[in-house]
Motif scaffolding. Structure first.
Motif, PDB file in Angstrom:
ATOM      1  N   UNK A  32      90.830  54.041  -3.282  1.00 59.52           N
ATOM      2  CA  UNK A  32      89.567  54.176  -3.998  1.00 59.52           C
ATOM      3  C   UNK A  32      89.712  54.613  -5.443  1.00 59.52           C
ATOM      4  N   UNK A  33      90.926  54.936  -5.857  1.00 60.17           N
ATOM      5  CA  UNK A  33      91.144  55.328  -7.251  1.00 60.17           C
ATOM      6  C   UNK A  33      91.620  54.108  -8.019  1.00 60.17           C
ATOM      7  N   UNK A  34      90.945  53.809  -9.118  1.00 62.48           N
ATOM      8  CA  UNK A  34      91.363  52.684  -9.955  1.00 62.48           C
ATOM      9  C   UNK A  34      92.601  53.090 -10.744  1.00 62.48           C
ATOM     10  N   UNK A  35      93.598  52.221 -10.749  1.00 62.17           N
ATOM     11  CA  UNK A  35      94.841  52.491 -11.463  1.00 62.17           C
ATOM     12  C   UNK A  35      95.098  51.361 -12.449  1.00 62.17           C
ATOM     13  N   UNK A  36      95.279  51.706 -13.714  1.00 61.08           N
ATOM     14  CA  UNK A  36      95.690  50.751 -14.738  1.00 61.08           C
ATOM     15  C   UNK A  36      97.167  50.971 -14.990  1.00 61.08           C
ATOM     16  N   UNK A  50      89.498  58.607 -11.734  1.00 60.11           N
ATOM     17  CA  UNK A  50      88.858  59.231 -10.582  1.00 60.11           C
ATOM     18  C   UNK A  50      87.421  59.580 -10.972  1.00 60.11           C
ATOM     19  N   UNK A  51      86.481  59.385 -10.070  1.00 56.78           N
ATOM     20  CA  UNK A  51      85.076  59.652 -10.387  1.00 56.78           C
ATOM     21  C   UNK A  51      84.859  61.064 -10.937  1.00 56.78           C
ATOM     22  N   UNK A  52      84.128  61.136 -12.040  1.00 56.08           N
ATOM     23  CA  UNK A  52      83.756  62.417 -12.622  1.00 56.08           C
ATOM     24  C   UNK A  52      84.852  63.138 -13.373  1.00 56.08           C
ATOM     25  N   UNK A  53      85.970  62.462 -13.619  1.00 58.80           N
ATOM     26  CA  UNK A  53      87.095  63.108 -14.314  1.00 58.80           C
ATOM     27  C   UNK A  53      87.579  62.226 -15.459  1.00 58.80           C
ATOM     28  N   UNK A  54      88.206  62.865 -16.413  1.00 65.35           N
ATOM     29  CA  UNK A  54      88.896  62.120 -17.459  1.00 65.35           C
ATOM     30  C   UNK A  54      90.083  61.397 -16.825  1.00 65.35           C
ATOM     31  N   UNK A  55      90.499  60.261 -17.385  1.00 63.00           N
ATOM     32  CA  UNK A  55      91.675  59.573 -16.830  1.00 63.00           C
ATOM     33  C   UNK A  55      92.916  60.474 -16.856  1.00 63.00           C
ATOM     34  N   UNK A  56      93.769  60.268 -15.870  1.00 63.11           N
ATOM     35  CA  UNK A  56      95.031  60.989 -15.770  1.00 63.11           C
ATOM     36  C   UNK A  56      96.147  60.001 -16.079  1.00 63.11           C
ATOM     37  N   UNK A  57      96.973  60.309 -17.067  1.00 64.53           N
ATOM     38  CA  UNK A  57      98.110  59.461 -17.409  1.00 64.53           C
ATOM     39  C   UNK A  57      99.384  60.042 -16.820  1.00 64.53           C
ATOM     40  N   UNK A  58     100.048  59.239 -15.995  1.00 64.87           N
ATOM     41  CA  UNK A  58     101.353  59.600 -15.449  1.00 64.87           C
ATOM     42  C   UNK A  58     102.362  58.628 -16.050  1.00 64.87           C
ATOM     43  N   UNK A  59     103.347  59.171 -16.751  1.00 65.23           N
ATOM     44  CA  UNK A  59     104.307  58.353 -17.480  1.00 65.23           C
ATOM     45  C   UNK A  59     105.659  58.386 -16.775  1.00 65.23           C
TER      46      UNK A  59
END
Length: 140
Positions: A32-36, A50-59
Motif C-alpha cells: 500500500x505504500x507507493x515507491x518511486x 506514506x499517507x500523511x507524511x513527507x516522502x522518505x528517501x532511502x539511498x
C-alpha cells in the motif's frame, strides 16, 4: 545508537536475496505504500510515499550481490527520532536451505530520545519487516 538484530529463515539464501537484494522493490514489506525508484545501483533512491507524511528517501550506498550484502542511508524524511542513519543488511548461509539475515543500523538519537529508545523503535520496525519477509517467502 547502534542496533544489530538477526533472524533465521527456513528458505535458501538465494531466494531470500532475490527479495532483499532488489532494493527498489519493497512491496513485500510495505504493501500500500507507493515507491518511486530513482536511478539504479549504488546511489539510487527508493522514495516512499506514506499517507500523511513527507516522502522518505532511502539511498542505496553500496551493494555486493556475491556477498549478499547492502547498505543504505535515509537522508530525507526519516520518520523516527534518528539522524545520520545508516543501515546494513547481510545474509549468511546456514546450510540445508536455511539462512540468517543480519540487519544493523547506526545513527544519532534526536530530541528527547536516548540512543536506547531510538534503538527500541528501530528494533520494532525491523521486526515488522522481517515478519513481512517471512510471510512473503511463505506464500510461494
Amino acid at each position: 545508537m547502534n542496533l544489530k538484530i538477526q533472524r533465521d529463515f527456513d528458505f535458501p539464501i538465494a531466494r531470500v536475496w532475490d527479495v532483499l537484494g532488489d532494493f527498489g522493490n519493497i512491496g513485500w514489506g510495505a504493501p500500500g505504500i507507493q515507491v518511486d525508484q530513482i536511478g539504479t545501483g549504488p546511489g539510487m533512491t527508493r522514495r516512499l510515499h506514506m499517507p500523511g507524511m513527507e516522502p522518505i528517501d532511502e539511498v542505496l550506498e553500496a551493494i555486493d550481490h556475491s556477498a549478499r550484502r547492502f547498505s543504505y542511508t535515509i537522508p530525507r524524511g526519516m520518520p523516527m527520532p534518528i539522524t545520520n542513519y545508516r543501515a546494513e543488511v547481510e545474509l549468511e548461509s546456514l546450510g540445508d536451505d536455511r539462512c540468517r539475515v543480519h540487519w544493523g543500523a547506526v545513527g544519532d538519537a534526536t530530541g528527547d530520545f536516548t540512543g536506547e529508545q531510538a534503538a527500541e523503535i528501530l528494533n520494532g520496525a525491523y521486526a515488522q519487516m522481517l515478519d513481512a519477509l517471512n510471510a512473503h517467502l511463505s506464500q510461494g
